[in-house]
Motif scaffolding. Structure first.
Motif, PDB file in Angstrom:
ATOM      1  N   GLN A 249       0.840  -1.190   0.000  1.00 53.14           N
ATOM      2  CA  GLN A 249       0.000   0.000   0.000  1.00 53.14           C
ATOM      3  C   GLN A 249       0.883   1.251   0.000  1.00 53.14           C
ATOM      4  OE1 GLN A 249      -3.437  -0.188  -0.206  1.00 53.14           O
ATOM      5  NE2 GLN A 249      -2.907  -2.356  -0.520  1.00 53.14           N
ATOM      6  N   PRO A 250       0.563   2.244  -0.841  1.00 51.92           N
ATOM      7  CA  PRO A 250       1.386   3.456  -0.880  1.00 51.92           C
ATOM      8  C   PRO A 250       1.210   4.294   0.385  1.00 51.92           C
ATOM      9  CG  PRO A 250      -0.530   3.689  -2.306  1.00 51.92           C
ATOM     10  CD  PRO A 250      -0.527   2.270  -1.836  1.00 51.92           C
ATOM     11  N   VAL A 251       2.317   4.853   0.860  1.00 48.50           N
ATOM     12  CA  VAL A 251       2.318   5.825   1.955  1.00 48.50           C
ATOM     13  C   VAL A 251       3.224   6.967   1.519  1.00 48.50           C
ATOM     14  CG1 VAL A 251       1.890   4.126   3.776  1.00 48.50           C
ATOM     15  CG2 VAL A 251       4.243   4.657   3.107  1.00 48.50           C
ATOM     16  N   LEU A 255       6.262   2.743   0.775  1.00 48.93           N
ATOM     17  CA  LEU A 255       5.246   1.702   0.707  1.00 48.93           C
ATOM     18  C   LEU A 255       5.057   1.067   2.080  1.00 48.93           C
ATOM     19  CD1 LEU A 255       6.405  -0.092  -2.572  1.00 48.93           C
ATOM     20  CD2 LEU A 255       4.402   1.397  -2.330  1.00 48.93           C
ATOM     21  N   GLN A 256       3.840   0.608   2.322  1.00 48.13           N
ATOM     22  CA  GLN A 256       3.552  -0.130   3.551  1.00 48.13           C
ATOM     23  C   GLN A 256       3.484  -1.617   3.239  1.00 48.13           C
ATOM     24  OE1 GLN A 256      -0.481  -0.474   5.572  1.00 48.13           O
ATOM     25  NE2 GLN A 256       0.543   0.930   6.989  1.00 48.13           N
ATOM     26  N   GLY A 257       4.218  -2.395   4.014  1.00 46.98           N
ATOM     27  CA  GLY A 257       4.189  -3.838   3.868  1.00 46.98           C
ATOM     28  C   GLY A 257       3.852  -4.498   5.187  1.00 46.98           C
ATOM     29  N   ASP A 277       8.355  -3.835  -5.730  1.00 51.76           N
ATOM     30  CA  ASP A 277       8.285  -2.781  -4.715  1.00 51.76           C
ATOM     31  C   ASP A 277       9.638  -2.091  -4.547  1.00 51.76           C
ATOM     32  OD1 ASP A 277       5.573  -3.366  -4.156  1.00 51.76           O
ATOM     33  OD2 ASP A 277       6.195  -5.017  -2.864  1.00 51.76           O
ATOM     34  N   LEU A 278      10.709  -2.876  -4.536  1.00 54.80           N
ATOM     35  CA  LEU A 278      12.040  -2.280  -4.439  1.00 54.80           C
ATOM     36  C   LEU A 278      12.321  -1.400  -5.657  1.00 54.80           C
ATOM     37  CD1 LEU A 278      14.213  -5.243  -3.071  1.00 54.80           C
ATOM     38  CD2 LEU A 278      13.078  -3.416  -1.795  1.00 54.80           C
ATOM     39  N   ALA A 279      11.917  -1.885  -6.829  1.00 57.87           N
ATOM     40  CA  ALA A 279      12.138  -1.109  -8.051  1.00 57.87           C
ATOM     41  C   ALA A 279      11.357   0.203  -8.015  1.00 57.87           C
ATOM     42  CB  ALA A 279      11.743  -1.937  -9.266  1.00 57.87           C
ATOM     43  N   LYS A 280      10.137   0.145  -7.516  1.00 60.43           N
ATOM     44  CA  LYS A 280       9.306   1.351  -7.446  1.00 60.43           C
ATOM     45  C   LYS A 280       9.931   2.404  -6.539  1.00 60.43           C
ATOM     46  CE  LYS A 280       4.546   2.857  -6.621  1.00 60.43           C
ATOM     47  NZ  LYS A 280       3.162   2.410  -6.289  1.00 60.43           N
TER      48      LYS A 280
END
Length: 355
Positions: A249-251, A255-257, A277-280
Motif C-alpha cells: 500500500q502506498p504511503v 510503501l507499507q508492507g 516494490d524495491l524497483a518502485k
C-alpha cells in the motif's frame, strides 16, 4: 525407569486444525527436541526430514516450518510428509542432532505408519548432518539433498574436515550449493567419487541462498535417482524466482508492507514486499532507504543476500523465493524494531530524516 529418564522420553504431541486441505499438523517434543510434522491426507509413506543449520546457543529451540511455503506446499501436494526437529539444543550439535533426526523418523513411523521412502534435506551444518546420514548414520534413509554444506570441524576443534566423515555415501546425495560455496562439496566428490554424488551449482552468491523451487527440484531428482533415473551429475541448479505481484500500500515517501513470518531463531522477518516494490522505490543493492515501525525509524542498507549485510545494521534483501527479507547481521531485527508476524511497517525509498 527413573523419573528423569522417564521425562526425557516423554513425547508431548498436540494436533492442530488443518492449515490446508491436504495436511494435518502435529507438534510435540522428543527428548527435549521440539518437532513439527505435516502429514498429507492419504499419506502413502513418503517422508522428507529437514535438518537445519547452526543456531546460536541463546536462540529459542524452533522446529516450525511453513506448510504453505515454497518447499513444503508442493511436497505436501505430491503426497510427501514433511517433518523437522529443533534438535535438543542449539550450537554445534552434530552427533546429538543425528540422534534427534533418528528419533523423529521413529516417531513418524509409530504415529503415522510405515515409511517407504525417506529423503533428508539439510542446510549448512544440517548439510553435514545430512551427508553423515547419507553415509549410514541413520538407517533406512534413501536419499539426501545437502544445501550450502559445511563439512568442517567446529571452529574450536581446528581446521580440516569433520572426523566422522567416511567419504563413502551409501545413498544418492545431491549437493545444492551457491557459486560462492563450492569448495567443500567439490572436495567431498573428489574423495567419494561421482557414482552416488552430484553437484548442482546455484548461480547466486550467498549462504544457502537457494529457493524452495530449487530445493524441491533437487529433492525430486534424488527421488527419481532412487528409481534408477540418474540425474545430471554436474548441473546448473538455478531457477528464476517467481514474478510476484505487488500487494503493498502506498504511503508518503514509500510503501507499507507486512511482516509475513518471523524467524524465532534469528529474529529476521520475511515480508510481503517483492522485487517490483524495491524497483518502485528505486532501491537496489548498495543503496539505502528507511525502515519505519511504531517503535523505531532507521536507515536500512539494500544487500544482495544475508551474508552481505553490514554487521549490526538493519538490512533488506530480495531472497531466492522473490520476497523481501529484513534482517540484522549480528542482531535481532524483530526486537530492535518491535516487529511480530502480521505487523505493518513502512519502507521509504530515500534516506530523508524529515519524512
Amino acid at each position: 525407569m527413573k523419573p528423569m529418564l522417564h521425562r526425557l522420553f516423554i513425547l508431548l504431541a498436540v494436533f492442530f486444525p488443518l492449515i490446508t486441505e491436504a495436511a494435518k499438523i502435529e507438534k510435540g517434543e522428543i527428548a527435549g527436541a521440539k518437532f513439527m510434522v505435516a502429514v498429507p491426507e492419504g499419506w502413502q509413506g513418503q517422508l522428507v526430514l529437514l535438518a537445519h543449520g547452526y543456531r546460536h546457543e541463546g536462540s529459542p529451540l524452533e522446529a516450525d516450518f511453513d506448510p504453505e511455503g515454497d518447499l513444503a506446499r508442493p511436497l505436501l501436494e505430491k503426497g510427501w510428509c514433511v517433518a523437522s526437529t529443533s534438535y535438543r539444543r542449539n550450537g554445534w550439535i552434530v552427533e546429538d542432532a543425528i540422534e534427534d533426526v533418528r528419533s523423529l523418523y521413529g516417531h513418524v513411523e509409530k504415529k503415522h505408519g510405515d515409511v517407504k521412502r525417506c529423503v533428508v534435506v539439510g542446510n549448512s551444518m544440517g548439510g553435514l548432518i545430512a551427508t553423515l546420514i547419507a553415509e549410514g548414520a541413520v538407517e533406512r534413509v534413501h536419499g539426501v539433498v545437502a544445501i550450502g554444506t559445511y563439512l568442517g570441524k567446529e571452529e574450536s576443534q581446528g581446521e580440516g574436515y569433520h572426523d566422522s566423515l567416511t567419504w563413502k555415501p551409501e545413498v544418492p546425495l545431491i549437493f545444492l550449493t551457491n557459486m560462492t560455496e563450492l569448495d567443500h562439496p567439490r572436495h567431498y566428490r573428489e574423495k567419494a567419487g561421482t557414482e552416488r554424488t552430484a553437484l548442482w551449482e546455484v548461480k547466486r552468491a550467498g549462504h544457502c541462498n537457494v529457493s524452495g523451487a530449487e530445493r524441491a527440484s533437487a529433492l525430486m531428482a534424488v527421488n527419481e535417482w532412487m528409481d534408477g533415473k540418474v540425474p545430471e551429475k554436474d548441473k546448473d541448479g538455478t531457477l528464476p524466482p517467481p514474478d510476484r505481484p505487488s500487494t503493498a500500500q502506498p504511503v508518503e515517501g514509500g510503501l507499507q508492507g507486512k511482516a509475513a513470518t518471523i524467524s524465532p531463531a534469528w529474529g529476521s522477518v520475511s515480508t510481503d514486499l517483492v522485487a517490483a516494490d524495491l524497483a518502485k522505490l528505486g532501491l537496489k543493492p548498495g543503496s539505502t532507504g528507511w525502515l519505519k515501525t511504531p517503535k523505531k525509524k532507521a536507515e536500512v542498507t539494500v544487500c544482495t543476500h544475508f551474508s552481505d549485510a553490514p554487521e549490526g545494521k538493519a538490512a533488506i534483501y530480495l531472497d531466492a523465493n522473490g520476497w523481501v527479507q529484513i534482517t540484522q547481521n549480528g542482531g535481532r531485527i524483530t526486537d530492535d524494531f518491535g516487529l511480530a508476524a502480521g505487523d505493518s511497517f513502512e519502507l521509504l525509498g530515500s534516506p530523508d530524516e524529515k519524512r
